[in-house]
Scaffold this motif. Structure first.
Motif, PDB file in Angstrom:
ATOM      1  N   PRO A   9       2.280 -18.468   9.253  1.00 38.51           N
ATOM      2  CA  PRO A   9       0.924 -17.947   9.328  1.00 38.51           C
ATOM      3  C   PRO A   9       0.924 -16.438   9.519  1.00 38.51           C
ATOM      4  O   PRO A   9       1.898 -15.836   9.937  1.00 38.51           O
ATOM      5  CB  PRO A   9       0.336 -18.633  10.545  1.00 38.51           C
ATOM      6  N   TYR A  10      -0.224 -15.838   9.209  1.00 37.98           N
ATOM      7  CA  TYR A  10      -0.425 -14.404   9.354  1.00 37.98           C
ATOM      8  C   TYR A  10      -1.527 -14.165  10.385  1.00 37.98           C
ATOM      9  O   TYR A  10      -2.570 -14.806  10.337  1.00 37.98           O
ATOM     10  CB  TYR A  10      -0.860 -13.770   8.022  1.00 37.98           C
ATOM     11  N   ALA A  11      -1.311 -13.234  11.307  1.00 36.57           N
ATOM     12  CA  ALA A  11      -2.338 -12.871  12.284  1.00 36.57           C
ATOM     13  C   ALA A  11      -3.394 -11.989  11.606  1.00 36.57           C
ATOM     14  O   ALA A  11      -4.572 -12.049  11.949  1.00 36.57           O
ATOM     15  CB  ALA A  11      -1.722 -12.132  13.460  1.00 36.57           C
ATOM     16  N   ASN A  12      -2.959 -11.167  10.647  1.00 36.35           N
ATOM     17  CA  ASN A  12      -3.884 -10.333   9.868  1.00 36.35           C
ATOM     18  C   ASN A  12      -3.257 -10.084   8.503  1.00 36.35           C
ATOM     19  O   ASN A  12      -2.065 -10.297   8.294  1.00 36.35           O
ATOM     20  CB  ASN A  12      -4.208  -9.022  10.598  1.00 36.35           C
ATOM     21  N   LYS A  13      -4.087  -9.617   7.589  1.00 37.24           N
ATOM     22  CA  LYS A  13      -3.600  -9.446   6.217  1.00 37.24           C
ATOM     23  C   LYS A  13      -2.613  -8.296   6.068  1.00 37.24           C
ATOM     24  O   LYS A  13      -1.812  -8.283   5.142  1.00 37.24           O
ATOM     25  CB  LYS A  13      -4.763  -9.289   5.247  1.00 37.24           C
ATOM     26  N   ALA A  14      -2.597  -7.354   6.995  1.00 38.48           N
ATOM     27  CA  ALA A  14      -1.649  -6.240   6.937  1.00 38.48           C
ATOM     28  C   ALA A  14      -0.208  -6.724   7.131  1.00 38.48           C
ATOM     29  O   ALA A  14       0.734  -6.021   6.754  1.00 38.48           O
ATOM     30  CB  ALA A  14      -1.999  -5.192   7.987  1.00 38.48           C
ATOM     31  N   GLN A  15      -0.029  -7.917   7.678  1.00 33.69           N
ATOM     32  CA  GLN A  15       1.320  -8.454   7.851  1.00 33.69           C
ATOM     33  C   GLN A  15       2.000  -8.762   6.522  1.00 33.69           C
ATOM     34  O   GLN A  15       3.216  -8.931   6.486  1.00 33.69           O
ATOM     35  CB  GLN A  15       1.280  -9.710   8.726  1.00 33.69           C
ATOM     36  N   LEU A  16       1.243  -8.820   5.449  1.00 34.98           N
ATOM     37  CA  LEU A  16       1.859  -9.012   4.136  1.00 34.98           C
ATOM     38  C   LEU A  16       2.812  -7.861   3.824  1.00 34.98           C
ATOM     39  O   LEU A  16       3.871  -8.067   3.244  1.00 34.98           O
ATOM     40  CB  LEU A  16       0.784  -9.116   3.041  1.00 34.98           C
ATOM     41  N   VAL A  17       2.455  -6.655   4.239  1.00 36.99           N
ATOM     42  CA  VAL A  17       3.320  -5.488   4.037  1.00 36.99           C
ATOM     43  C   VAL A  17       4.366  -5.430   5.140  1.00 36.99           C
ATOM     44  O   VAL A  17       5.545  -5.172   4.882  1.00 36.99           O
ATOM     45  CB  VAL A  17       2.483  -4.187   3.999  1.00 36.99           C
ATOM     46  N   GLN A  18       3.963  -5.700   6.388  1.00 36.50           N
ATOM     47  CA  GLN A  18       4.880  -5.622   7.526  1.00 36.50           C
ATOM     48  C   GLN A  18       6.041  -6.591   7.390  1.00 36.50           C
ATOM     49  O   GLN A  18       7.174  -6.279   7.754  1.00 36.50           O
ATOM     50  CB  GLN A  18       4.125  -5.885   8.829  1.00 36.50           C
ATOM     51  N   LYS A  19       5.774  -7.774   6.849  1.00 42.29           N
ATOM     52  CA  LYS A  19       6.823  -8.776   6.665  1.00 42.29           C
ATOM     53  C   LYS A  19       7.591  -8.592   5.356  1.00 42.29           C
ATOM     54  O   LYS A  19       8.503  -9.355   5.054  1.00 42.29           O
ATOM     55  CB  LYS A  19       6.226 -10.186   6.690  1.00 42.29           C
ATOM     56  N   ILE A  64       6.392  -8.938   2.275  1.00 36.74           N
ATOM     57  CA  ILE A  64       5.959  -9.872   1.237  1.00 36.74           C
ATOM     58  C   ILE A  64       5.411  -9.095   0.032  1.00 36.74           C
ATOM     59  O   ILE A  64       5.742  -9.394  -1.110  1.00 36.74           O
ATOM     60  CB  ILE A  64       4.875 -10.830   1.781  1.00 36.74           C
ATOM     61  N   LEU A  65       4.570  -8.092   0.294  1.00 38.77           N
ATOM     62  CA  LEU A  65       3.976  -7.272  -0.755  1.00 38.77           C
ATOM     63  C   LEU A  65       4.351  -5.811  -0.550  1.00 38.77           C
ATOM     64  O   LEU A  65       4.602  -5.386   0.580  1.00 38.77           O
ATOM     65  CB  LEU A  65       2.441  -7.376  -0.725  1.00 38.77           C
ATOM     66  N   THR A  66       4.340  -5.050  -1.632  1.00 36.57           N
ATOM     67  CA  THR A  66       4.548  -3.608  -1.512  1.00 36.57           C
ATOM     68  C   THR A  66       3.245  -2.970  -1.028  1.00 36.57           C
ATOM     69  O   THR A  66       2.163  -3.552  -1.189  1.00 36.57           O
ATOM     70  CB  THR A  66       4.930  -2.994  -2.866  1.00 36.57           C
ATOM     71  N   GLN A  67       3.349  -1.786  -0.476  1.00 36.76           N
ATOM     72  CA  GLN A  67       2.160  -1.096   0.027  1.00 36.76           C
ATOM     73  C   GLN A  67       1.174  -0.804  -1.102  1.00 36.76           C
ATOM     74  O   GLN A  67      -0.029  -0.956  -0.941  1.00 36.76           O
ATOM     75  CB  GLN A  67       2.551   0.214   0.731  1.00 36.76           C
ATOM     76  N   GLY A  68       1.685  -0.420  -2.269  1.00 39.50           N
ATOM     77  CA  GLY A  68       0.818  -0.120  -3.409  1.00 39.50           C
ATOM     78  C   GLY A  68       0.013  -1.324  -3.869  1.00 39.50           C
ATOM     79  O   GLY A  68      -1.192  -1.223  -4.106  1.00 39.50           O
ATOM     80  N   LEU A  69       0.674  -2.460  -3.996  1.00 41.01           N
ATOM     81  CA  LEU A  69      -0.026  -3.678  -4.409  1.00 41.01           C
ATOM     82  C   LEU A  69      -1.018  -4.099  -3.344  1.00 41.01           C
ATOM     83  O   LEU A  69      -2.147  -4.471  -3.645  1.00 41.01           O
ATOM     84  CB  LEU A  69       0.969  -4.810  -4.692  1.00 41.01           C
ATOM     85  N   TYR A  70      -0.616  -4.011  -2.079  1.00 42.19           N
ATOM     86  CA  TYR A  70      -1.508  -4.382  -0.990  1.00 42.19           C
ATOM     87  C   TYR A  70      -2.765  -3.517  -1.004  1.00 42.19           C
ATOM     88  O   TYR A  70      -3.879  -4.032  -0.835  1.00 42.19           O
ATOM     89  CB  TYR A  70      -0.800  -4.253   0.356  1.00 42.19           C
ATOM     90  N   ASP A  71      -2.623  -2.221  -1.223  1.00 42.17           N
ATOM     91  CA  ASP A  71      -3.776  -1.323  -1.257  1.00 42.17           C
ATOM     92  C   ASP A  71      -4.748  -1.695  -2.375  1.00 42.17           C
ATOM     93  O   ASP A  71      -5.952  -1.539  -2.221  1.00 42.17           O
ATOM     94  CB  ASP A  71      -3.324   0.130  -1.428  1.00 42.17           C
ATOM     95  N   LYS A  72      -4.228  -2.185  -3.490  1.00 37.73           N
ATOM     96  CA  LYS A  72      -5.084  -2.565  -4.615  1.00 37.73           C
ATOM     97  C   LYS A  72      -5.853  -3.856  -4.362  1.00 37.73           C
ATOM     98  O   LYS A  72      -6.961  -4.021  -4.852  1.00 37.73           O
ATOM     99  CB  LYS A  72      -4.248  -2.726  -5.889  1.00 37.73           C
ATOM    100  N   ILE A  73      -5.264  -4.798  -3.606  1.00 37.43           N
ATOM    101  CA  ILE A  73      -5.871  -6.127  -3.476  1.00 37.43           C
ATOM    102  C   ILE A  73      -6.364  -6.462  -2.079  1.00 37.43           C
ATOM    103  O   ILE A  73      -6.900  -7.546  -1.865  1.00 37.43           O
ATOM    104  CB  ILE A  73      -4.889  -7.220  -3.946  1.00 37.43           C
ATOM    105  N   LYS A  74      -6.254  -5.563  -1.120  1.00 33.95           N
ATOM    106  CA  LYS A  74      -6.583  -5.894   0.266  1.00 33.95           C
ATOM    107  C   LYS A  74      -8.037  -6.307   0.446  1.00 33.95           C
ATOM    108  O   LYS A  74      -8.338  -7.105   1.336  1.00 33.95           O
ATOM    109  CB  LYS A  74      -6.243  -4.737   1.196  1.00 33.95           C
ATOM    110  N   ASP A  75      -8.938  -5.840  -0.403  1.00 36.54           N
ATOM    111  CA  ASP A  75     -10.340  -6.229  -0.288  1.00 36.54           C
ATOM    112  C   ASP A  75     -10.595  -7.650  -0.750  1.00 36.54           C
ATOM    113  O   ASP A  75     -11.638  -8.215  -0.460  1.00 36.54           O
ATOM    114  CB  ASP A  75     -11.204  -5.265  -1.092  1.00 36.54           C
TER     115      ASP A  75
END
Length: 126
Positions: A97-107, A109-120
């Motif tokens: 599980p994830y506590a917040n969506k920012a953990q996708l980058v912290q763990k 799983i996703l690159t920062q660039g991709l996360y910035d594009k889809i975080k919304d």
């Protein structure tokens, strides 16, 4: 009556076909004509023109999407997000599980660039 040699007739036919093709290519599409007509001022005044222009832009603008919960979504649901394919979907599901969506980058799983594009488009409900 004019008499043309077969060679001259073929050349005339080719030139005519090229001219017709050029005219059809240069014509605006029906969508462009409808948008231009909607944006043109109407007898109703500025308010009517603004309303019709807003309606035309609303038809072109993409619809709002419902955010996808990264803790509960299936692989198929995750793959509907642009940039997330089968591999990313599998990695997201495996690291739950994830506590917040920012953990996708912290763990990782996703690159920062991709996360910035889809975080919304993502949420992380508990």
């Amino acid at each position: 009556m004019f008499r043309f040699s077969p060679r001259a007739m073929l050349r005339l036919l080719a030139v005519t076909a090229a001219a017709v093709a050029t005219v059809f290519v240069s014509l605006p599409s029906a969508d462009a004509q409808a948008a231009a007509k909607a944006a043109s001022p109407t007898p109703g005044g500025k308010a009517a023109a603004a309303a019709s222009a807003a309606g035309a832009s609303a038809a072109i603008a993409p619809k709002a999407t419902v955010p996808i919960d990264i803790n509960r979504a299936s692989a198929a649901e995750l793959e509907t997000v642009p940039g997330i394919g089968k591999a990313y979907a599998a990695r997201i599901i495996a690291a739950r599980p994830y506590a917040n969506k920012a953990q996708l980058v912290q763990k990782g799983i996703l690159t920062q660039g991709l996360y910035d594009k889809i975080k919304d488009r993502l949420i992380a409900k508990q």
